[in-house]
Scaffold this active site. Sequence first.
Site, short mmCIF file in Angstrom:
data_model
loop_
_atom_site.label_atom_id
_atom_site.label_comp_id
_atom_site.label_asym_id
_atom_site.label_seq_id
_atom_site.Cartn_x
_atom_site.Cartn_y
_atom_site.Cartn_z
N ASP A 67 57.53 7.01 42.31
CA ASP A 67 58.05 5.65 42.42
C ASP A 67 59.38 5.58 43.18
OD1 ASP A 67 59.42 6.99 40.44
OD2 ASP A 67 58.85 5.65 38.82
N ASN A 136 60.03 2.99 26.27
CA ASN A 136 59.00 2.01 25.87
C ASN A 136 57.58 2.51 26.19
OD1 ASN A 136 58.79 1.73 28.62
ND2 ASN A 136 59.53 -0.37 28.73
N HIS A 138 56.57 3.80 29.11
CA HIS A 138 56.11 3.68 30.51
C HIS A 138 56.02 5.05 31.19
CE1 HIS A 138 60.52 3.08 31.96
NE2 HIS A 138 60.10 4.15 32.58
#
Length: 250
Positions: A67, A136, A138
């Site tokens: 990413d 969380n 991800h």
Amino acid sequence: MLVLVTKDYDEMSKEAAKRVAAMVRKKPDCVLGLATGSTPIGLYKELVRMHKEEGLDFSKVTTFNLDEYVGLPPEHNQSYHYFMWENFFKHINVDPRNVYIPQGMAENVDEFCEWYENRIKEVGGIDLQILGIGSNGHIAFNEPGSSLGSRTRIKTLKESTRRDNARFFSSIDEVPKYAITMGIGTIMEAQEIILLASGKNKADALKKTVEGPITAMCPASTLQLHRKATIIADKEAASLLDKELIEIPK
Ligand code: GLP
């Protein structure tokens, strides 16, 4: 899914490096999927040591990063381009032509994402993918609620992720709101996956990943469906896991 628990961050990093090095030795022209964040820094350090002291050869390796923030140029010190060159690439003998990182400044993001997906296919797919995990749940920047079949695309970052990553910027307002990320579907096509988790603030996400239902609300839980996924976690990250599900590396 194999879950290995190490005594600390250092042992986690070395255990992961051993596996990456084994892949590079077995298949010198392998394709590695790479992650950013503070978690894999120790892994990169150990791989650099292996390159310098043991001659681990990256000259034929191809890498794809997961990413990149949208709007940060490669030279920005919080871009993932900068991170990868500073922490890893500039210390090894990888051929810069074989290094792929999403372009946060791409003019046409959709076209870029399609190109990235095709490039991964053209080189034969990812042999070994390294992942971290967000607090969380991800993976890459696939936030809770991401489609489990998603491909490389632009995603809006959750407030919690921007808060977690604000420690690297001078204020939360400077943390980009969007990122380009490989999708969960893209990641799941890797032949092998290693997810690293370290520290107490990952314990809850790791429990959901390993023991919870497979759900888009915890993207990392998708790894339960992968044929060859290994989680390497330190004691703190593994502190909430059912002890019967884990193994200690020999
Ligand atoms: C970012 C990255 C993820 C990474 C996560 C956790 O959101 N996009 O790939 O896994 O942060 O980072 P850290 O390892 O710093 O906790």
